[in-house]
Design a protein around this motif. Structure first.
Motif, PDB file in Angstrom:
ATOM      1  N   UNK A  79       0.823  -1.209   0.000  1.00 33.87           N
ATOM      2  CA  UNK A  79       0.000   0.000   0.000  1.00 33.87           C
ATOM      3  C   UNK A  79       0.857   1.259   0.000  1.00 33.87           C
ATOM      4  N   UNK A  80       2.072   1.156   0.518  1.00 33.15           N
ATOM      5  CA  UNK A  80       3.023   2.258   0.474  1.00 33.15           C
ATOM      6  C   UNK A  80       4.359   1.726  -0.035  1.00 33.15           C
ATOM      7  N   UNK A  81       4.874   2.381  -1.065  1.00 27.60           N
ATOM      8  CA  UNK A  81       6.162   1.988  -1.624  1.00 27.60           C
ATOM      9  C   UNK A  81       7.149   3.132  -1.447  1.00 27.60           C
ATOM     10  N   UNK A  82       8.377   2.751  -1.156  1.00 28.15           N
ATOM     11  CA  UNK A  82       9.429   3.743  -0.946  1.00 28.15           C
ATOM     12  C   UNK A  82      10.586   3.444  -1.893  1.00 28.15           C
ATOM     13  N   UNK A  83      11.413   4.423  -2.105  1.00 28.31           N
ATOM     14  CA  UNK A  83      12.626   4.241  -2.895  1.00 28.31           C
ATOM     15  C   UNK A  83      13.801   4.726  -2.071  1.00 28.31           C
ATOM     16  N   UNK A  84      14.796   3.862  -1.933  1.00 24.57           N
ATOM     17  CA  UNK A  84      16.029   4.197  -1.223  1.00 24.57           C
ATOM     18  C   UNK A  84      17.120   4.481  -2.241  1.00 24.57           C
ATOM     19  N   UNK A  85      17.807   5.591  -2.088  1.00 21.55           N
ATOM     20  CA  UNK A  85      18.900   5.928  -2.997  1.00 21.55           C
ATOM     21  C   UNK A  85      20.030   6.559  -2.209  1.00 21.55           C
ATOM     22  N   UNK A  86      21.208   6.583  -2.813  1.00 27.92           N
ATOM     23  CA  UNK A  86      22.398   7.109  -2.139  1.00 27.92           C
ATOM     24  C   UNK A  86      22.940   8.311  -2.889  1.00 27.92           C
ATOM     25  N   UNK A  87      23.464   9.248  -2.129  1.00 27.88           N
ATOM     26  CA  UNK A  87      24.088  10.450  -2.674  1.00 27.88           C
ATOM     27  C   UNK A  87      25.455  10.645  -2.029  1.00 27.88           C
ATOM     28  N   UNK A  88      26.407  11.207  -2.773  1.00 24.46           N
ATOM     29  CA  UNK A  88      27.672  11.569  -2.129  1.00 24.46           C
ATOM     30  C   UNK A  88      27.416  12.551  -0.992  1.00 24.46           C
ATOM     31  N   UNK A  89      28.233  12.473   0.033  1.00 28.13           N
ATOM     32  CA  UNK A  89      28.008  13.295   1.233  1.00 28.13           C
ATOM     33  C   UNK A  89      28.015  14.782   0.918  1.00 28.13           C
ATOM     34  N   UNK A  90      28.701  15.192  -0.150  1.00 33.65           N
ATOM     35  CA  UNK A  90      28.749  16.621  -0.492  1.00 33.65           C
ATOM     36  C   UNK A  90      27.396  17.148  -0.952  1.00 33.65           C
ATOM     37  N   UNK A  91      26.495  16.243  -1.383  1.00 30.92           N
ATOM     38  CA  UNK A  91      25.168  16.669  -1.829  1.00 30.92           C
ATOM     39  C   UNK A  91      24.108  16.476  -0.759  1.00 30.92           C
ATOM     40  N   UNK A  92      24.524  16.174   0.457  1.00 23.56           N
ATOM     41  CA  UNK A  92      23.561  15.948   1.520  1.00 23.56           C
ATOM     42  C   UNK A  92      22.689  17.162   1.799  1.00 23.56           C
ATOM     43  N   UNK A  93      23.206  18.361   1.538  1.00 23.74           N
ATOM     44  CA  UNK A  93      22.433  19.576   1.798  1.00 23.74           C
ATOM     45  C   UNK A  93      21.264  19.742   0.829  1.00 23.74           C
ATOM     46  N   UNK A  94      21.275  18.988  -0.285  1.00 21.72           N
ATOM     47  CA  UNK A  94      20.224  19.135  -1.289  1.00 21.72           C
ATOM     48  C   UNK A  94      18.953  18.386  -0.938  1.00 21.72           C
ATOM     49  N   UNK A  95      19.041  17.451   0.009  1.00 20.25           N
ATOM     50  CA  UNK A  95      17.864  16.637   0.348  1.00 20.25           C
ATOM     51  C   UNK A  95      17.503  16.852   1.812  1.00 20.25           C
ATOM     52  N   UNK A  96      16.241  17.162   2.009  1.00 17.87           N
ATOM     53  CA  UNK A  96      15.700  17.326   3.348  1.00 17.87           C
ATOM     54  C   UNK A  96      14.316  16.707   3.371  1.00 17.87           C
ATOM     55  N   UNK A  97      13.840  16.391   4.546  1.00 19.81           N
ATOM     56  CA  UNK A  97      12.509  15.816   4.680  1.00 19.81           C
ATOM     57  C   UNK A  97      11.477  16.769   4.073  1.00 19.81           C
ATOM     58  N   UNK A  98      10.635  16.220   3.206  1.00 24.94           N
ATOM     59  CA  UNK A  98       9.622  17.026   2.530  1.00 24.94           C
ATOM     60  C   UNK A  98      10.005  17.473   1.133  1.00 24.94           C
ATOM     61  N   UNK A  99      11.280  17.360   0.765  1.00 24.28           N
ATOM     62  CA  UNK A  99      11.711  17.766  -0.574  1.00 24.28           C
ATOM     63  C   UNK A  99      11.210  16.764  -1.608  1.00 24.28           C
ATOM     64  N   UNK A 100      10.859  17.250  -2.789  1.00 21.38           N
ATOM     65  CA  UNK A 100      10.323  16.400  -3.855  1.00 21.38           C
ATOM     66  C   UNK A 100      11.434  16.061  -4.844  1.00 21.38           C
ATOM     67  N   UNK A 101      11.578  14.781  -5.159  1.00 26.59           N
ATOM     68  CA  UNK A 101      12.535  14.308  -6.155  1.00 26.59           C
ATOM     69  C   UNK A 101      11.769  13.557  -7.238  1.00 26.59           C
ATOM     70  N   UNK A 102      12.394  13.392  -8.391  1.00 26.33           N
ATOM     71  CA  UNK A 102      11.779  12.704  -9.518  1.00 26.33           C
ATOM     72  C   UNK A 102      12.387  11.310  -9.648  1.00 26.33           C
ATOM     73  N   UNK A 103      11.518  10.308  -9.702  1.00 22.29           N
ATOM     74  CA  UNK A 103      11.961   8.919  -9.794  1.00 22.29           C
ATOM     75  C   UNK A 103      11.576   8.383 -11.164  1.00 22.29           C
ATOM     76  N   UNK A 104      12.555   7.911 -11.921  1.00 22.72           N
ATOM     77  CA  UNK A 104      12.342   7.395 -13.279  1.00 22.72           C
ATOM     78  C   UNK A 104      12.538   5.889 -13.306  1.00 22.72           C
ATOM     79  N   UNK A 105      11.634   5.215 -14.008  1.00 24.89           N
ATOM     80  CA  UNK A 105      11.715   3.771 -14.197  1.00 24.89           C
ATOM     81  C   UNK A 105      11.755   3.475 -15.689  1.00 24.89           C
ATOM     82  N   UNK A 106      12.519   2.446 -16.053  1.00 23.55           N
ATOM     83  CA  UNK A 106      12.587   2.033 -17.444  1.00 23.55           C
ATOM     84  C   UNK A 106      11.324   1.292 -17.855  1.00 23.55           C
ATOM     85  N   UNK A 107      11.371   0.715 -19.020  1.00 24.55           N
ATOM     86  CA  UNK A 107      10.214  -0.017 -19.521  1.00 24.55           C
ATOM     87  C   UNK A 107       9.615   0.672 -20.722  1.00 24.55           C
ATOM     88  N   UNK A 108       8.562   0.096 -21.228  1.00 30.23           N
ATOM     89  CA  UNK A 108       7.886   0.646 -22.401  1.00 30.23           C
ATOM     90  C   UNK A 108       6.391   0.731 -22.120  1.00 30.23           C
TER      91      UNK A 108
END
Length: 366
Positions: free
Chosen positions: A212-241
C-alpha cells in the motif's frame, strides 16, 4: 618458344634487318611489362582522374536556450513499506499450510500450523494437576478460618496452585508459537515449503510485504547531503515501455554517512498507485537549485574529449570545433552549461564526417 609481335604501322612501313626487328620487338615488350595499370588500359592516370570529394552533408540545430532545472542523478531501489520473512518460532512438522501465492491477506490470518499434539497433552496434564491443587487450597482455606490448619500448610498449597498456573501459561505460549500468522496486511510471496515438511525457526515459509506504500532508497555523495531534506520532492524514473516517472517525497535521511563509500542513504515515499514492484531499479533526479537557461542538444552532437567536450559549429559554410561544458543528461538529450550562444548552428548529424576549417553543406535545419 616463339613470340609474335605486331609492330605499329610506321615500323611496318620500314624495311629493317632481322637484328633490328628483334631489338625493336624486345623494347616494345619491356615497355608493355613496366607500364602502369592505368596506362596499360589507356586511361591516362592524370590529375583529372582523382576523385573529387565535396563538402560533408550535415544536419544542424539552431541553439535556443530554454528553461531547465539542474539536477544530479542517483541510483535507487524500490522497497515495500513493510517486508517480512515468515518463519515458525518452534521446530516441528507442518500440519496446515495456507499460503495463497501472490494474494493479499489480512493481518492475523493463519499462514501455517506446526504439530502441537505434545504441547496440548502437556497442557492437559498441567491443568489436571492444577485442579487438584486448587481443591486442596479450598479445603485448607476453610480449615484455616477455624484454626484447623497452620498458615504454613495453607501458603504451601497456594504456591502449588500458582506454580501450576504458570506452567499452564507457559505451555499455552508454546502452543501459540506453533501458529504462524500474518503480522500485517500485505501480499504473500512464493511458498517455500509444503505440508508435512519438518521446519525449524530458520526455515522460510513465505514472504509478506505491504504494497500500500512503496518507498525508494537511494544514495548520494556526502557533499550533496544539503540538497535533500525531509519534505523535498525528487523525480523517480523507471525504465520499460513506456517509461514511468513519479514525484516522490523525501521521508528521512540516514543518521550517518557510510564510512566506506562516503555516501548518504535517502528514503523517499512514492505516490499511492505507483505501478512498480519492490526491488525495481530506479533512477532518482535530485534538483540542485532554481531553473536556468540552457541549450539542449542530442547526445550524438557531443564529442567527448580528455579536457573538455566539443561540438561542431557551422560558420561561414565551414566546420568549427567548439569546447562546451555539459550538464544534466536525460535519455538522449543533454544540457549545455557554457560554450554556446543563442543562434549558433550546431551539427547534430554527420559530426564524424566534418573536419575543422573544411566546407560543409547543410542538409536540414531544426
Amino acid at each position: 618458344m616463339h613470340f609474335l609481335v605486331r609492330l605499329p604501322a610506321p615500323f611496318r612501313a620500314l624495311r629493317l634487318s632481322p637484328t633490328a626487328c628483334l631489338l625493336v620487338a624486345s623494347g616494345a615488350l619491356l615497355a608493355a611489362c613496366h607500364a602502369k595499370p592505368d596506362e596499360a588500359k589507356g586511361g591516362g592516370g592524370g590529375k583529372g582522374d582523382k576523385k573529387n570529394n565535396g563538402p560533408a552533408l550535415v544536419d544542424v540545430l539552431v541553439a535556443r536556450p530554454s528553461s531547465v532545472s539542474d539536477s544530479i542523478e542517483a541510483n535507487g531501489t524500490v522497497v515495500a513499506n513493510d517486508f517480512v520473512e515468515l518463519h515458525p518460532e518452534v521446530s516441528g512438522r507442518i500440519t496446515s499450510l495456507n499460503v495463497q501465492e501472490g494474494q493479499r491477506v489480512a493481518k492475523g490470518t493463519i499462514i501455517a500450523r506446526v504439530n502441537d499434539a505434545d504441547l496440548r497433552a502437556q497442557l492437559q496434564k498441567t491443568n489436571a494437576v492444577l485442579r487438584v491443587a486448587q481443591l486442596s487450597v479450598n479445603r485448607l482455606e476453610k480449615l484455616l478460618k477455624v484454626q484447623g490448619v497452620n498458615q504454613a500448610d495453607y501458603d504451601l498449597a497456594v504456591s502449588q496452585v500458582q506454580s501450576g498456573q504458570a506452567d499452564a501459561s507457559y505451555t499455552q505460549a508454546l502452543i501459540a508459537k506453533t501458529v504462524v500468522r500474518a503480522p500485517f496486511t500485505g501480499v504473500l510471496g512464493l511458498r517455500q515449503v509444503s505440508t508435512g515438511a519438518y521446519v525449524t525457526p530458520a526455515t522460510i515459509i513465505a514472504t509478506l510485504q505491504a504494497d500500500n506504500k512503496l518507498k525508494v532508497d537511494f544514495t548520494l555523495p556526502e557533499t550533496y547531503g544539503r540538497l535533500v531534506q525531509a519534505g523535498k520532492v525528487v523525480t523517480v524514473n523507471f525504465g520499460g515501455n513506456p517509461p514511468r516517472r513519479y514525484a516522490a517525497t523525501v521521508q528521512a535521511l540516514e543518521s550517518q554517512v557510510n564510512q566506506t563509500t562516503r555516501n548518504l542513504t535517502v528514503r523517499a515515499l512514492l505516490p499511492a498507485g505507483a505501478q512498480v514492484s519492490p526491488g525495481t531499479f530506479a533512477r532518482v533526479q535530485v534538483p540542485t537549485g532554481a531553473a536556468r537557461q540552457r541549450v539542449i542538444l542530442p547526445t550524438n552532437a557531443i564529442m567527448p574529449g580528455d579536457k573538455s567536450d566539443q561540438v561542431v559549429l557551422v560558420k561561414h559554410g565551414k566546420a568549427q570545433m567548439q569546447n562546451v561544458k555539459t550538464g544534466d543528461r536525460q535519455n538522449d538529450q543533454i544540457a549545455i552549461v557554457s560554450g554556446l550562444a543563442a543562434g549558433d548552428s550546431v551539427v547534430t548529424n554527420g559530426v564524424l564526417f566534418t573536419q575543422p576549417g573544411k566546407p560543409v553543406k547543410v542538409r536540414g535545419v531544426k
